[in-house]
Design an enzyme around this catalytic site. Structure first.
Site, PDB file in Angstrom:
ATOM      1  N   LYS A   1     -12.301  11.320  -3.033  1.00 51.25           N
ATOM      2  CA  LYS A   1     -10.917  10.995  -3.402  1.00 51.25           C
ATOM      3  C   LYS A   1     -10.774  11.261  -4.895  1.00 51.25           C
ATOM      4  O   LYS A   1     -11.442  10.614  -5.712  1.00 51.25           O
ATOM      5  CB  LYS A   1     -10.635   9.531  -3.079  1.00 51.25           C
ATOM      6  CG  LYS A   1      -9.213   9.097  -3.317  1.00 51.25           C
ATOM      7  CD  LYS A   1      -9.026   7.730  -2.678  1.00 51.25           C
ATOM      8  CE  LYS A   1      -7.644   7.186  -2.786  1.00 51.25           C
ATOM      9  NZ  LYS A   1      -7.486   5.980  -1.961  1.00 51.25           N
TER      10      LYS A   1
ATOM     11  N   ASP B   1      -2.553  -2.865   2.959  1.00 51.00           N
ATOM     12  CA  ASP B   1      -1.918  -1.596   3.353  1.00 51.00           C
ATOM     13  C   ASP B   1      -2.487  -1.093   4.669  1.00 51.00           C
ATOM     14  O   ASP B   1      -2.835   0.081   4.804  1.00 51.00           O
ATOM     15  CB  ASP B   1      -2.097  -0.539   2.254  1.00 51.00           C
ATOM     16  CG  ASP B   1      -1.138   0.639   2.446  1.00 51.00           C
ATOM     17  OD1 ASP B   1      -0.187   0.510   3.240  1.00 51.00           O
ATOM     18  OD2 ASP B   1      -1.345   1.682   1.812  1.00 51.00           O
TER      19      ASP B   1
ATOM     20  N   VAL C   1      -7.623  13.607  -1.201  1.00 50.56           N
ATOM     21  CA  VAL C   1      -8.953  13.423  -0.627  1.00 50.56           C
ATOM     22  C   VAL C   1      -9.423  14.785  -0.127  1.00 50.56           C
ATOM     23  O   VAL C   1      -8.727  15.441   0.645  1.00 50.56           O
ATOM     24  CB  VAL C   1      -8.927  12.394   0.522  1.00 50.56           C
ATOM     25  CG1 VAL C   1     -10.324  12.167   1.066  1.00 50.56           C
ATOM     26  CG2 VAL C   1      -8.340  11.070   0.035  1.00 50.56           C
TER      27      VAL C   1
ATOM     28  N   GLN D   1      -3.622  13.622   1.438  1.00 55.43           N
ATOM     29  CA  GLN D   1      -3.017  13.402   0.126  1.00 55.43           C
ATOM     30  C   GLN D   1      -2.238  12.101   0.216  1.00 55.43           C
ATOM     31  O   GLN D   1      -1.563  11.858   1.209  1.00 55.43           O
ATOM     32  CB  GLN D   1      -2.083  14.565  -0.192  1.00 55.43           C
ATOM     33  CG  GLN D   1      -1.675  14.604  -1.629  1.00 55.43           C
ATOM     34  CD  GLN D   1      -1.226  15.994  -2.060  1.00 55.43           C
ATOM     35  OE1 GLN D   1      -0.947  16.847  -1.224  1.00 55.43           O
ATOM     36  NE2 GLN D   1      -1.138  16.211  -3.351  1.00 55.43           N
ATOM     37  N   GLY D   2      -2.365  11.289  -0.785  1.00 54.68           N
ATOM     38  CA  GLY D   2      -1.639  10.024  -0.763  1.00 54.68           C
ATOM     39  C   GLY D   2      -1.016   9.747  -2.101  1.00 54.68           C
ATOM     40  O   GLY D   2      -1.020  10.597  -2.990  1.00 54.68           O
ATOM     41  N   THR D   3      -0.502   8.544  -2.225  1.00 53.75           N
ATOM     42  CA  THR D   3       0.148   8.162  -3.465  1.00 53.75           C
ATOM     43  C   THR D   3      -0.827   8.190  -4.627  1.00 53.75           C
ATOM     44  O   THR D   3      -0.471   8.521  -5.745  1.00 53.75           O
ATOM     45  CB  THR D   3       0.686   6.731  -3.336  1.00 53.75           C
ATOM     46  OG1 THR D   3       1.217   6.574  -2.023  1.00 53.75           O
ATOM     47  CG2 THR D   3       1.739   6.424  -4.354  1.00 53.75           C
ATOM     48  N   PHE D   4      -2.073   7.858  -4.347  1.00 50.96           N
ATOM     49  CA  PHE D   4      -3.028   7.665  -5.432  1.00 50.96           C
ATOM     50  C   PHE D   4      -3.838   8.906  -5.772  1.00 50.96           C
ATOM     51  O   PHE D   4      -4.528   8.944  -6.757  1.00 50.96           O
ATOM     52  CB  PHE D   4      -3.975   6.511  -5.078  1.00 50.96           C
ATOM     53  CG  PHE D   4      -3.330   5.175  -5.294  1.00 50.96           C
ATOM     54  CD1 PHE D   4      -3.776   4.332  -6.285  1.00 50.96           C
ATOM     55  CD2 PHE D   4      -2.259   4.780  -4.528  1.00 50.96           C
ATOM     56  CE1 PHE D   4      -3.167   3.104  -6.496  1.00 50.96           C
ATOM     57  CE2 PHE D   4      -1.648   3.562  -4.724  1.00 50.96           C
ATOM     58  CZ  PHE D   4      -2.095   2.718  -5.712  1.00 50.96           C
ATOM     59  N   GLY D   5      -3.778   9.902  -4.943  1.00 45.04           N
ATOM     60  CA  GLY D   5      -4.523  11.119  -5.235  1.00 45.04           C
ATOM     61  C   GLY D   5      -4.750  11.950  -3.999  1.00 45.04           C
ATOM     62  O   GLY D   5      -4.051  11.786  -2.994  1.00 45.04           O
TER      63      GLY D   5
HETATM   64  N1  ATP Z   1     -13.428   9.244   4.107  1.00 46.08           N
HETATM   65  C1  ATP Z   1     -12.476  10.033   4.585  1.00 46.08           C
HETATM   66  N2  ATP Z   1     -12.769  10.954   5.510  1.00 46.08           N
HETATM   67  C2  ATP Z   1     -11.802  11.767   5.998  1.00 46.08           C
HETATM   68  N3  ATP Z   1     -10.515  11.704   5.638  1.00 46.08           N
HETATM   69  C3  ATP Z   1     -10.166  10.793   4.710  1.00 46.08           C
HETATM   70  C4  ATP Z   1     -11.116   9.915   4.130  1.00 46.08           C
HETATM   71  N4  ATP Z   1     -10.480   9.124   3.256  1.00 46.08           N
HETATM   72  C5  ATP Z   1      -9.189   9.492   3.284  1.00 46.08           C
HETATM   73  N5  ATP Z   1      -8.987  10.481   4.161  1.00 46.08           N
HETATM   74  C6  ATP Z   1      -7.701  11.123   4.475  1.00 46.08           C
HETATM   75  O1  ATP Z   1      -6.899  11.132   3.303  1.00 46.08           O
HETATM   76  C7  ATP Z   1      -5.694  10.408   3.524  1.00 46.08           C
HETATM   77  C8  ATP Z   1      -5.302   9.690   2.250  1.00 46.08           C
HETATM   78  O2  ATP Z   1      -6.357   8.813   1.877  1.00 46.08           O
HETATM   79  P1  ATP Z   1      -6.061   7.430   1.163  1.00 46.08           P
HETATM   80  O3  ATP Z   1      -5.192   6.604   2.046  1.00 46.08           O
HETATM   81  O4  ATP Z   1      -7.333   6.806   0.740  1.00 46.08           O
HETATM   82  O5  ATP Z   1      -5.265   7.945  -0.096  1.00 46.08           O
HETATM   83  P2  ATP Z   1      -4.133   7.168  -0.872  1.00 46.08           P
HETATM   84  O6  ATP Z   1      -3.722   7.989  -2.029  1.00 46.08           O
HETATM   85  O7  ATP Z   1      -4.611   5.812  -1.158  1.00 46.08           O
HETATM   86  O8  ATP Z   1      -3.008   7.142   0.252  1.00 46.08           O
HETATM   87  P3  ATP Z   1      -1.810   6.121   0.385  1.00 46.08           P
HETATM   88  O9  ATP Z   1      -0.608   6.900   0.012  1.00 46.08           O
HETATM   89  O10 ATP Z   1      -1.864   5.718   1.825  1.00 46.08           O
HETATM   90  O11 ATP Z   1      -2.065   5.015  -0.535  1.00 46.08           O
HETATM   91  C9  ATP Z   1      -5.990   9.481   4.698  1.00 46.08           C
HETATM   92  O12 ATP Z   1      -4.838   9.191   5.463  1.00 46.08           O
HETATM   93  C10 ATP Z   1      -6.981  10.275   5.511  1.00 46.08           C
HETATM   94  O13 ATP Z   1      -6.313  11.107   6.426  1.00 46.08           O
END
Ligand code: ATP
Length: 803
Positions: free
Chosen positions: A394, A492, A379, A373-377
């Site tokens: 995602k 990032d 996964v 889970q991240g800021t943008f959604g």
């Molecule tokens: N293709 C993938 N396969 C497995 N795990 C994944 C994949 N993509 C993302 N993840 C997991 O999901 C997490 C969050 O993904 P991502 O960084 O793309 O989301 P975000 O919302 O952009 O996060 P951030 O807060 O870092 O911006 C990653 O740290 C990773 O552990």
């Protein structure tokens, strides 16, 4: 994309993924990763497979309770195969509670393992054939008539027989060390040796609550009635029997006798010679569990792969449909607040296991689990319903600002995948598809394994081995070379955004291009996750692809140390840590930085006369007073402050501690790493090594490191040329002396210095880049920056999220 505190999220949600890189490659403390992984696995199995719900009460029992036999068992093992067929006439039994052999010191784990029918000890009896269960006469003696009449009342012959049995039981007890209470109320002396007992106990037994009156007591009173219903679900697939209730030991005996043949049960044999190793192939036991197509299957298969069949065999009423499975919610908080109740308060789509994302035929994805889970959604791990491929999807938040930024991510990934790296050679995440589901943009990626943060966590935050750091760094540099050539900035880079391709291979992929931008369109000034944020971003000056190199330096240091090298609690704290470890940035950066005045103050002329610095960091008191905030004092994670000292004094891996030769080798490697980090963590972005330059460093190429190295195209150490300070001088009214001070600052790198003043360990001059190139770069900066400054209000909001 940017996050603040998503470590917990991503790590916890990914805890089920295992990194199983070779222990020798992995770590300074090699054993730890394996052991931690093992222990993780074990607990996982304990909760998920080896400890199914029907055993859970037993598993909750504190260990000491096992040492005493219980008359009124609180814990029940409900046998899903109905071996102890629960018929109405059987339900009043007080079954033997748990087997405990007082003569052994068996641990709770060993006890559970033995009790579990999943682990088949060598002496285990063949499982009973449930089909034959009811066709035999009901008691140990084949001549015995049915003890209960049609009303469920027991015949007097049966009661007499019971009394006889009890007498025999008493006699047996006198000859035995085991108290009969452990077997329940009846027992047969011939069964009373320990080995036999143990073997029998490998048959699953069903314990019933003491609330159900025992059939014995009924019989003794001669007022037996139809017993009450069992509190447990009836699992037997076979018609209710009027047979008298039997205890498991009797059941086995009865079968043996009725069959007229002894079961051959494999026994442990001492192995004295080679001949003893000859395999003895036992005939398939008669009472093997059957599958629906009447083939025999092993007990293990029957309770794992074929569990549904097993249940179906046990109970014709049993039906199973995946769609009726309770749906486990994956999103937190899970209350529907926005988007017609589909989204929670954070605009995250509320995801459930077994949800289907997408509507088009070949674009339907079954949700399996959450990956991060991240800021943008969020996964999630999904399966394409058509191709059966397992992928990562995602699901972006439904708010416009996240959607817009994620479209950028999709575009950049498409560019990378299709144009820049079509052969998939440069460690970029592959995007397979994108679609919109209930107002959420869904990006479909290849499924990857653990991220580097999780890898370090698994390694108990000990640093990785030099070899593995080198392997990882080479791959990241390769990606950064391609990005730089394409004039793209990741923006990032951090361990959470670098994922292992597979759990058993040291191959990486870079993910999360949600904050990425073109080098000529550096619109946003508040970027990068704080620990990995370059000084030029903190100070607020134009930036380029070199900010990714700064992040890389921080990541490499973290892979070595196990924890972040600059774990800033705030921007002020971040800059303080950087300066404490690496010294001050050159004056031009401070002068030029929009934010410099926030964190720094000019030195009084009398102080600056004798110092190469024109500025100093504000003290924490000054900073807090000025901004009316509370800053906690910086927490010290390393005993040493300067980078070379931190690296040199980091503890040795256990495996080399006693071998001087290996220690010398390690120290050489560390000197090489210090030099490499010096070039990458150069505070001056114009001098910081490019990925192409860093690729040629002996740390990467494994060439002998002599203590000096300059990247091709860089100028040798010496007095600075005037244009070294590049565009910074446009606004710079510094005197020649200032320039010279900068020059000293930049060029005096005492490689062997061990912790003197800031200048003596300043590593910013290692391997200066080609100056003309820097100059042009700087021009580019200024132009793009001045044109594009002024981020949209949407993204201002977005950036506030992080801090
Ligand atoms: N293709 C993938 N396969 C497995 N795990 C994944 C994949 N993509 C993302 N993840 C997991 O999901 C997490 C969050 O993904 P991502 O960084 O793309 O989301 P975000 O919302 O952009 O996060 P951030 O807060 O870092 O911006 C990653 O740290 C990773 O552990």
């Amino acid at each position: 994309m940017k996050t603040s505190n998503n470590n917990n999220n991503s790590s916890s949600s990914n805890s089920n993924k295992n990194a199983s890189l070779s222990p020798t490659l992995l770590t300074h403390s090699d054993a730890s990763i394996t052991s931690s992984r093992d222990s993780q696995d074990t607990s996982h199995l304990g909760g998920g497979i080896w400890n199914p719900s029907y055993m859970s009460q037993a598993s909750q029992r504190p260990p000491q309770q096992h040492s005493q036999p219980q008359q009124n068992p609180q814990f029940s093992f409900v046998n899903p195969w109905g071996e102890e067929k629960i018929t109405n006439s059987q339900q009043n039994l007080v079954y033997p509670p748990q087997y405990d052999d007082p003569n052994t010191n068996e641990s709770l784990d060993a006890y559970r393992r033995r009790k579990s029918s999943l682990v088949v000890p060598p002496t285990r009896a063949a499982a009973p054939n449930p089909f034959e269960y009811d066709s035999y006469p009901a008691y140990t003696n084949s001549n015995t008539s049915l003890p209960a009449n049609a009303n469920g009342q027991f015949s007097s012959a049966y009661q007499q027989q019971q009394q006889q049995q009890q007498q025999q039981q008493q006699q047996a007890y006198q000859q035995s060390a085991i108290h009969p209470s452990q077997f329940g109320s009846r027992f047969v002396p011939s069964l009373y040796d320990r080995q036999e007992f143990q073997r029998r106990q490998s048959l699953a037994t069903t314990n019933y609550s003491s609330n159900f009156p025992s059939i014995n007591s009924n019989a003794n009173q001669g007022t037996s009635s139809i017993p009450a219903m069992s509190p447990y679900r009836r699992l037997s697939a076979y018609p209710p029997s009027t047979s008298p209730p039997l205890q498991p030991p009797f059941k086995q005996l009865r079968r043996d006798e009725v069959q007229g043949q002894k079961l051959s049960i494999p026994q442990m044999q001492p192995c004295n010679s080679k001949n003893d190793l000859q395999p003895v192939i036992n005939a398939t036991p008669k009472f093997r569990r059957a599958s629906l197509n009447s083939k025999t299957i092993s007990p293990l298969v029957s309770i794992t792969k074929s569990l549904i069949t097993t249940y179906s065999l046990c109970s014709p009423d049993f039906t199973y449909q995946t769609s009726k499975n309770p749906k486990r919610v994956l999103t937190k908080p899970s209350e529907g607040k926005c988007n017609n109740g589909y989204d929670n308060v954070n605009s995250d789509y509320i995801l459930y296991v077994n949800d289907v994302l997408g509507v088009e035929q070949n674009r339907k994805y079954l949700v399996l689990d959450i990956l991060g889970q991240g800021t943008f959604g969020q996964v999630v791990k999904c399966q394409n319903l058509l191709t059966k491929e397992i992928l990562a999807v995602k699901v972006v938040k439904s708010r416009t600002e996240y959607l817009t930024q994620s479209i950028t991510e999709a575009k950049i990934l498409e560019l990378l995948n299709k144009k820049i790296d079509p052969a998939n050679e440069h460690h970029f995440l592959r995007m397979h598809d994108s679609f919109v589901h209930k107002n959420h943009l869904c990006l479909v990626f290849e499924l990857l394994s653990n991220n580097l943060y999780e890898l370090l966590k698994q390694n108990k935050f000990h640093g990785l081995s030099m070899q593995l750091i080198r392997t990882f760094t080479t791959q990241i540099l390769d990606s950064l070379c391609v990005l730089k050539e394409s004039k793209l900035i990741h923006c990032d880079l951090k361990p959470e955004n670098i994922l292992l391709f597979a759990p058993d291979k040291p191959e990486l992929k870079i993910i999360d291009f949600g904050s990425s931008c073109e080098e000529t369109r550096t619109v946003y000034t508040y970027i990068q996750s704080r620990f990995y944020r370059a000084p030029e971003i903190i100070l607020g000056i134009p930036y380029s692809t070199s900010i990714d190199m700064w992040s890389l330096g921080c990541i490499v240091a973290e892979l070595f140390l196990g924890i972040p090298i600059f774990p800033g609690a705030s921007e002020y704290n971040q800059l303080t840590r950087i300066i404490d470890t690496l010294g001050y940035p050159p004056s031009w950066m401070i002068d030029m930085g929009k934010n410099s005045g926030k964190f720094m103050t000019k030195l009084a002329p009398e102080d600056s006369d004798n110092s190469p610095q024109k500025h100093r960091m504000k003290t924490i008191e000054e900073f807090c007073r000025e901004y009316n905030i509370v800053e906690k004092p910086s927490k010290q994670y390393f005993k040493w402050k300067k980078l070379p000292d931190i690296i040199r004094n980091y503890r040795y891996p256990k495996s080399i501690q006693n071998t001087q030769e290996l220690i010398d080798q390690e120290m050489q490697n560390r000197e090489c790493l210090i030099h490499f980090l010096g070039g990458v963590l150069n505070l001056n972005p114009l001098e910081r090594w490019t990925p192409q330059q860093a690729m040629l460093h002996p740390f990467i190429t494994k060439q002998v490191f002599t203590g000096e190295w300059f990247p091709p195209g860089s100028s040798l150490p010496g007095p600075p040329r005037k244009h070294d300070n590049a565009k910074g001088q446009q606004n710079d009214n510094r005197s020649t002396k200032d320039s010279n001070n900068d020059a000293n600052h930049n060029y005096v790198y005492n490689y062997n210095a061990g912790g003197g003043g800031a200048d003596s360990v300043d590593i910013s001059s290692i391997g200066k880049r080609n100056v003309n190139l820097s100059n042009n770069f700087s021009n580019d900066f200024i132009e793009s920056h001045s044109v594009q400054e002024g981020p949209s209000s949407e993204f201002n909001k977005l950036h506030i999220v992080e801090e």
